[in-house]
Design a protein around this motif. Structure first.
Motif, PDB file in Angstrom:
ATOM      1  N   UNK A   1      22.954  43.528  41.529  1.00 24.60           N
ATOM      2  CA  UNK A   1      23.997  44.271  40.812  1.00 24.60           C
ATOM      3  C   UNK A   1      24.737  43.374  39.817  1.00 24.60           C
ATOM      4  N   UNK A   2      25.341  43.992  38.792  1.00 24.76           N
ATOM      5  CA  UNK A   2      26.103  43.254  37.770  1.00 24.76           C
ATOM      6  C   UNK A   2      27.151  44.180  37.187  1.00 24.76           C
TER       7      UNK A   2
ATOM      8  N   UNK B   1      34.416  47.378  42.429  1.00 25.74           N
ATOM      9  CA  UNK B   1      34.753  46.353  41.431  1.00 25.74           C
ATOM     10  C   UNK B   1      36.102  45.724  41.771  1.00 25.74           C
ATOM     11  N   UNK B   2      36.128  44.373  41.785  1.00 25.45           N
ATOM     12  CA  UNK B   2      37.355  43.622  42.018  1.00 25.45           C
ATOM     13  C   UNK B   2      37.742  42.933  40.713  1.00 25.45           C
TER      14      UNK B   2
ATOM     15  N   UNK C   1      34.625  40.150  41.074  1.00 26.43           N
ATOM     16  CA  UNK C   1      33.332  40.330  41.740  1.00 26.43           C
ATOM     17  C   UNK C   1      32.961  41.791  41.713  1.00 26.43           C
ATOM     18  N   UNK C   2      31.675  42.056  41.972  1.00 20.74           N
ATOM     19  CA  UNK C   2      31.182  43.428  42.043  1.00 20.74           C
ATOM     20  C   UNK C   2      30.225  43.537  43.227  1.00 20.74           C
TER      21      UNK C   2
ATOM     22  N   UNK D   1      29.474  39.061  37.500  1.00 17.69           N
ATOM     23  CA  UNK D   1      30.414  39.736  36.603  1.00 17.69           C
ATOM     24  C   UNK D   1      30.616  38.873  35.359  1.00 17.69           C
ATOM     25  N   UNK D   2      30.833  39.512  34.205  1.00 14.48           N
ATOM     26  CA  UNK D   2      31.119  38.812  32.949  1.00 14.48           C
ATOM     27  C   UNK D   2      32.094  39.648  32.140  1.00 14.48           C
ATOM     28  N   UNK D   3      32.807  38.965  31.177  1.00 11.81           N
ATOM     29  CA  UNK D   3      33.673  39.659  30.231  1.00 11.81           C
ATOM     30  C   UNK D   3      35.137  39.612  30.614  1.00 11.81           C
ATOM     31  N   UNK D   4      36.004  39.590  29.562  1.00 16.76           N
ATOM     32  CA  UNK D   4      37.448  39.679  29.733  1.00 16.76           C
ATOM     33  C   UNK D   4      37.982  40.664  28.695  1.00 16.76           C
TER      34      UNK D   4
END
Length: 816
Positions: free
Chosen positions: A562-563, A595-596, A628-629, A638-641
């Motif tokens: 998962x992502x 999703x956290x 995290x996911x 997880x990626x991105x802000x």
């Protein structure tokens, strides 16, 4: 005279008349009852009850008053106990080793005797066949709504039956060759068309088994009432008519088992040619050894020791008539051990109907098997009792006659169906009637399929025949079967194993049980122990009612990747407002996702999604980052802000209507960053100064909304002295030395002073009774935010101290 016993249920007192709820259909036996029999080895668990039939274990001291003889012999009441158990719905397995010589061992086991008195455990051989009550198997079939006791009270049945029947228990699991699983008690009739009936009814009396005595007329009209009919010796020429032969033929081919003795066997065969092509003939009236027990593994030959020497009859030994031959599906049971070709048989058997169960025909020489048939001694008296077992054995061979039998009471799970009736065969469509029709596949067939929605008692009645009998069966429906939901699979962190969890609802929650892969319960949630990745799991989830739900599948954690990717950001009307800025999250993996995330490093409550393109609503400003996911099975990357800033919602307060002295100037302030201003005269500056009486308004707007306020300003001549308080409409406590304090100014001496300040929600933030004290925009030494506040002033001038207190109210704008 027909003595009706087919509805007679030999129940003990009500508390002991117990019926086993069984979900099994009628007993299945091989269509051809012929040697050599097939082996059917089953592993019988410890705790099973054994009713032995070898004399060393099932021995009784018997007194024959007629002959003045006391001897030790087989206790035939063992058969009666089995009959009672079957009447009470308890299935009994009949163990006979498939390949054994006469008096060969059926099995060896470690056992302990329970009845009629206890004996210490020991290893013992069992011969002559054994009746087995398989407790472990039976306990899986119990429908027991209250779950107490766990099984019908077999011990009470054994005790109440008495008659010193020996019963043992298995101490260890043992492989045993099971010939039949008996589920229904035989219905037995003895023909009384000659003078030899009592010689055979005494066998059933000694065994404590109910039976009926019938005549030839009953044989022609009531054969559907019985599973086994015994024909003692009689005058064959007068008895065996064409009608009699037709009745026997109908009974056998309908699945009944028939025994013909001595001269009646001779007459029946020569009239009906059931076993031969051209008949048989009697050879000797006396039967003397040596004997050859050629069918030693067949049920009828399950007796211990030798056939008695010296029995006589109208037909003792017999053989084929000239030109005759044995038909297929026949076999010798017992013959004289003479040179080949001598052809002298004592007992012969056949499976006449072939296609269905039952249909067995037995011929045997000697007029009777009784102590009056020979000069009795203790030795041959014991042999006579063993020979009587041949008749009892034949009676217990399963038949396919329905005899108005509805079957055992049955327990099914909601939605299941069950076949009613005792056997397949016997009655034909149209010969029986079932009521009620609710839930039945047919009402005029012998074995309808029942699928009731609620517990129902069905009654079957033969339409034709002279039995005038009926039977009933209750199908108990367990309404609340345990259900499985919330199935979840979770991989461990290194993805080498996974656990399965699910929630159980409904049924008997106090007795939830899961078999298959191991695991633990937490309330009604079951979680398995770790299962190696890629392997299959299988669970059977149920309760004490044995209504199970199967849960099975497999999972490969290595393939679980998962992502979550976060995109978006910007400015919006946030921080306490109803608006939100939508951020985009793209998921990969298996729904649902958990999703956290964090805002400015502060963890937030997790959010869930069932779809891969998810919108995360940003309701406050800050830097959003994913932590995290987890998808349905495992954690991922997880990626991105996203950076989110807030745009203030417009707010304005020009203060309360006010009166000033001519020559004074008032400046109205509506300054708010990132807003568009419009005054009543079309001007757009942040402040508006005036010395003219009038109504003044301002409007502020931006993308987050619009705000407006109006104030009335009056200028009057103040040349004459006048006492009144003066209050500002805005202040900015920013320590720049300009308008840093909210101060009330009086132009006269005051005798009473009280100032209260409230925020926009009515919460009091400041109070003072000192007219020389000012408010610095603080509450408990904490700076309050920009906004409009409400003040209330109570005061009294010294010059009019006798008048009531004056009250003034207004708004003050706190600027930063």
């Amino acid at each position: 005279m027909l003595y009706q016993t087919l509805l007679r249920m030999l129940c003990l007192p009500a508390t002991l008349c117990l019926f086993l709820f069984s979900i099994l259909s009628a007993v299945k036996v091989q269509a051809q009852e012929l040697p050599p029999p097939a082996s059917n080895v089953q592993n019988i668990e410890s705790g099973a009850y054994l009713i032995p039939l070898d004399q060393s274990k099932q021995q009784a001291t018997i007194t024959d008053a007629v002959n003045g003889l006391t001897f030790s012999g087989i206790n035939l009441a063992a058969y009666g106990l089995v009959h009672l158990l079957l009447q009470n719905g308890i299935p009994v397995k009949w163990a006979i080793k498939a390949s054994k010589p006469k008096d060969g061992i059926d099995f060896t086991a470690t056992v302990a005797r329970l009845y009629p008195s206890a004996q210490a455990p020991a290893t013992a051989d069992f011969v002559g066949s054994v009746f087995v009550i398989d407790m472990a198997d039976i306990n899986q079939l119990v429908c027991n709504p209250v779950n107490t006791p766990a099984f019908p009270d077999i011990d009470s049945l054994i005790t109440a039956f008495g008659n010193d029947v020996a019963v043992y228990t298995l101490n260890t699991a043992t492989p045993i060759d099971v010939r039949y699983t008996l589920r229904f008690a035989p219905e037995i009739a003895v023909l009384n068309n000659g003078g030899n009936t009592a010689a055979f009814t005494q066998i059933f009396n000694a065994a404590h088994i109910p039976y009926s005595e019938i005549g030839n007329a009953d044989l022609q009209t009531a054969t559907d009432c019985y599973t086994f009919i015994l024909q003692p010796n009689a005058t064959g020429a007068a008895t065996v008519t064409t009608t009699y032969v037709a009745a026997v033929n109908n009974f056998i081919n309908s699945g009944g088992n028939f025994w013909a003795q001595s001269g009646m066997a001779l007459a029946l065969e020569n009239q009906g040619l059931f076993m031969t092509t051209a008949g048989i003939l009697g050879i000797n009236t006396a039967i003397t050894p040596p004997f050859n027990y050629v069918a030693s593994a067949m049920p009828v030959l399950q007796f211990e020791g030798n056939f008695p020497a010296g029995l006589t009859g109208d037909m003792g030994t017999f053989g084929l008539a000239a030109g005759s031959s044995w038909r297929p599906a026949t076999y010798p049971c017992l013959l004289l051990n003479l040179p080949v070709g001598a052809n002298q048989f004592v007992c012969y058997a056949a499976d006449v109907n072939g296609a269905i169960a039952g249909g067995n025909l037995y011929y045997c020489g000697a007029n009777e098997f009784s102590l009056t048939a020979i000069a009795p001694t203790p030795a041959n008296a014991a042999e006579i009792l063993q020979t009587q077992r041949m008749v009892l054995n034949a009676a217990f061979v399963p038949a396919a006659i329905n005899y108005a039998c509805a079957g055992n009471d049955i327990c099914i799970c909601r939605g299941e169906s069950v076949k009613l009736g005792c056997t397949e065969g016997g009655f034909a469509v149209g010969e029986v009637s079932w009521t009620p029709a609710l839930g039945l596949s047919c009402t005029d067939c012998p074995n309808p399929i029942a699928n009731p929605l609620v517990t129902t008692t069905y009654t079957v009645t033969p339409v034709n025949g002279s039995c005038n009998a009926f039977a009933s069966v209750t199908v108990t429906v367990i309404q609340d079967k345990p259900q499985v939901s919330n199935l979840d699979i979770d991989c461990n962190t290194d993805k080498t194993a996974y656990t399965v969890s699910f929630t159980m609802t409904g049924g008997d929650a106090a007795t939830y049980q899961v078999s298959g892969n191991t695991g633990t319960f937490n309330g009604n949630v079951f979680t398995s122990d770790p299962i190696p990745t890629g392997t299959t799991y299988t669970f059977s989830a149920g309760d004490s009612y044995h209504c199970d739900t199967l849960v099975t599948g497999s999972f490969n954690c290595v393939l679980c990747q998962p992502a979550a990717i976060l995109t978006g950001g910007g400015s919006a009307c946030l921080d306490g407002n109803v608006s939100a800025l939508d951020l985009q999250v793209s998921f990969a993996g298996q729904a649902p996702w958990e999703l956290y995330y964090a805002i400015d490093g502060e963890p937030q409550l997790p959010v869930s999604s069932e779809i891969p393109d998810f919108t995360l609503s940003a309701t406050q400003s800050g830097q959003y980052t994913l932590v995290s996911v987890e998808d349905a099975h495992c954690f991922g990357s997880v990626t991105g802000t996203a950076s989110v800033s807030a745009i203030p919602v417009p707010v304005v307060n020009l203060g309360s209507d006010t009166t000033l002295c001519l020559g004074e100037v008032i400046t109205l302030n509506a300054n708010l960053p990132e807003t568009d201003l419009l005054w009543q005269d079309g001007s757009t500056q942040n402040t508006y100064a005036t010395a003219v009486s009038g109504t003044y308004w301002v409007q502020l707007s931006n993308e987050c909304g619009l705000a407006a306020d109006t104030v009335v300003v009056t200028f009057e001549d103040c040349s004459a002295p006048r006492c009144r308080p003066l209050l500002p409409d805005a202040f900015s406590p920013n320590a720049d030395g300009v308008n840093d304090l909210f101060t009330v100014v009086f132009n006269c001496e005051v005798s009473y002073f009280r100032l209260l300040v409230f925020d926009r929600w009515g919460q009091q933030v400041y109070e003072s009774s000192n007219p020389h004290e000012s408010w610095a925009g603080l509450q408990n030494d904490r700076s309050l935010p920009l906004g409009l506040y409400v003040w209330k002033l109570e005061y009294q001038f010294a010059e009019d101290a006798e008048d009531p207190h004056r009250i003034a109210k207004g708004n003050i704008l706190l600027l930063r």
